[in-house]
Design an enzyme around this catalytic site. Sequence first.
Site, PDB file in Angstrom:
ATOM      1  N   HIS A   1      32.677  36.957  34.409  1.00  0.00           N
ATOM      2  CA  HIS A   1      33.422  36.852  35.670  1.00  0.00           C
ATOM      3  C   HIS A   1      34.779  37.553  35.563  1.00  0.00           C
ATOM      4  O   HIS A   1      35.420  37.556  34.517  1.00  0.00           O
ATOM      5  CB  HIS A   1      33.580  35.396  36.112  1.00  0.00           C
ATOM      6  CG  HIS A   1      34.395  34.527  35.202  1.00  0.00           C
ATOM      7  ND1 HIS A   1      35.773  34.470  35.234  1.00  0.00           N
ATOM      8  CD2 HIS A   1      34.023  33.648  34.237  1.00  0.00           C
ATOM      9  CE1 HIS A   1      36.205  33.602  34.346  1.00  0.00           C
ATOM     10  NE2 HIS A   1      35.171  33.094  33.715  1.00  0.00           N
TER      11      HIS A   1
ATOM     12  N   ASP B   1      37.468  36.945  37.696  1.00  0.00           N
ATOM     13  CA  ASP B   1      38.606  36.191  38.205  1.00  0.00           C
ATOM     14  C   ASP B   1      39.241  35.322  37.130  1.00  0.00           C
ATOM     15  O   ASP B   1      38.642  35.066  36.072  1.00  0.00           O
ATOM     16  CB  ASP B   1      38.201  35.344  39.414  1.00  0.00           C
ATOM     17  CG  ASP B   1      37.126  34.319  39.082  1.00  0.00           C
ATOM     18  OD1 ASP B   1      36.193  34.657  38.314  1.00  0.00           O
ATOM     19  OD2 ASP B   1      37.200  33.180  39.580  1.00  0.00           O
TER      20      ASP B   1
ATOM     21  N   ASP C   1      39.711  33.847  29.032  1.00  0.00           N
ATOM     22  CA  ASP C   1      38.756  33.467  30.075  1.00  0.00           C
ATOM     23  C   ASP C   1      38.841  34.418  31.260  1.00  0.00           C
ATOM     24  O   ASP C   1      39.532  34.156  32.233  1.00  0.00           O
ATOM     25  CB  ASP C   1      39.052  32.029  30.503  1.00  0.00           C
ATOM     26  CG  ASP C   1      37.949  31.400  31.324  1.00  0.00           C
ATOM     27  OD1 ASP C   1      36.861  31.995  31.407  1.00  0.00           O
ATOM     28  OD2 ASP C   1      38.167  30.316  31.872  1.00  0.00           O
TER      29      ASP C   1
ATOM     30  N   GLU D   1      34.472  32.591  39.942  1.00  0.00           N
ATOM     31  CA  GLU D   1      33.910  31.616  39.010  1.00  0.00           C
ATOM     32  C   GLU D   1      34.813  30.402  38.840  1.00  0.00           C
ATOM     33  O   GLU D   1      34.330  29.299  38.568  1.00  0.00           O
ATOM     34  CB  GLU D   1      33.675  32.277  37.640  1.00  0.00           C
ATOM     35  CG  GLU D   1      32.831  31.461  36.682  1.00  0.00           C
ATOM     36  CD  GLU D   1      33.644  30.480  35.829  1.00  0.00           C
ATOM     37  OE1 GLU D   1      33.034  29.606  35.187  1.00  0.00           O
ATOM     38  OE2 GLU D   1      34.901  30.593  35.790  1.00  0.00           O
ATOM     39  N   GLU D   2      36.128  30.601  39.011  1.00  0.00           N
ATOM     40  CA  GLU D   2      37.085  29.547  38.700  1.00  0.00           C
ATOM     41  C   GLU D   2      37.358  28.590  39.865  1.00  0.00           C
ATOM     42  O   GLU D   2      38.295  27.796  39.802  1.00  0.00           O
ATOM     43  CB  GLU D   2      38.421  30.172  38.245  1.00  0.00           C
ATOM     44  CG  GLU D   2      38.323  31.038  36.997  1.00  0.00           C
ATOM     45  CD  GLU D   2      38.070  30.243  35.724  1.00  0.00           C
ATOM     46  OE1 GLU D   2      37.859  29.013  35.816  1.00  0.00           O
ATOM     47  OE2 GLU D   2      38.079  30.850  34.644  1.00  0.00           O
TER      48      GLU D   2
ATOM     49  N   HIS E   1      42.728  28.908  30.369  1.00  0.00           N
ATOM     50  CA  HIS E   1      43.597  28.351  31.418  1.00  0.00           C
ATOM     51  C   HIS E   1      44.971  27.937  30.894  1.00  0.00           C
ATOM     52  O   HIS E   1      45.823  27.508  31.681  1.00  0.00           O
ATOM     53  CB  HIS E   1      42.950  27.162  32.130  1.00  0.00           C
ATOM     54  CG  HIS E   1      41.607  27.447  32.721  1.00  0.00           C
ATOM     55  ND1 HIS E   1      40.891  26.513  33.440  1.00  0.00           N
ATOM     56  CD2 HIS E   1      40.833  28.562  32.724  1.00  0.00           C
ATOM     57  CE1 HIS E   1      39.752  27.031  33.841  1.00  0.00           C
ATOM     58  NE2 HIS E   1      39.688  28.280  33.401  1.00  0.00           N
TER      59      HIS E   1
END
Length: 358
Positions: free
Chosen positions: A74, A76, A100, A130-131, A333
Amino acid sequence: MAAPEPTLPLELGSLELTRRLVDIESVSGGETAIADAVEAALRPLAHLEVIRDGDAVVARTRLARERRVVIAGHLDTVPVNGNLPSRLEGDTLWGRGTVDMKGGCAVMLALAASITEPVVDVTWVFYDHEEVESSLNGLGRLARNRPELLAADFAILGEPSNGEVEGGCNGTLRADITARGRRAHSARAWMGENAIHALAPVLTRLAAHQPESIEVDGLVYREGLNAVGISGGVAGNVIPDEAVVHINYRFAPSRDAAEAEAVVRGLFPDFQVDIVDLAEGARPGLDAPLARAFVAAVGGEARPKYGWTDVARFSALGIPAVNYGPGDPSLAHADDERVPVEQIERCERGLRAWLTAS
């Protein structure tokens, strides 16, 4: 004067591509610029068919191999918090998305460009959203609207796994547990029923709960059941008539959605339980021949993935899938998100060895 469009020269290699991807801010909902850059980089490659779907980019070989593999990542990230632009300090790259999962996406780009004759047909998928909530997920959108683009015998998701193979994933369930009472003035509390106090048994049961460790196809998945939030109260002088504990249950992939829900409801039979989110996990899939060959090629020992990832979407399509990407999942994150250069390079070597059988 407008800023120049970001570019991704694929000959720069996976480290520099990681830096460039990280420096294109792409918080969920704002992936168009990074998707444009990925599409512009891949479309000139004669050995790939490139398809754009919203802010997802799919590039695939058409070599008529006996087997096809999807390798996905992903584009994003979660919101930026003073951690852009990227910076390279010694052997570590810092910045939002390094873990990530732009390191994994950079490896994908480098390999998609340089491996023109893989031993299997490959579908490279770079997707959006995705997030955020599941309904917006770009991979889910492709599965619903263009399932033929995801057809494969095996899938690899470039989620951070410290450069090791992590099979399958736990499922996740979120629920609200509600207690009700009766409002009253707090100076005359005996005239009401305090809903917050009524939640005490819920918290006691959660604190006493012993999570199970369940073996699934040779990997041991540790479950977890926890309170992740609590809400209630009307004013500083009012006995509350409603209070809610928000819980999260991470369950082994041997359980389906109905079994997971039954576990939660069985623990709290005397309370109102509302399921607000539920996603099944994915079994490891390591018994598939392609999976066994992949683990052998990249080395190391496969481990379980405790968090939920999009491997579950492949599992739902009947495609065995694993996680394999650079970065420590515990730093995903985080404001100090960072990835060792060695892990980016190791993942590229491992995937290259497998895709070329060298």
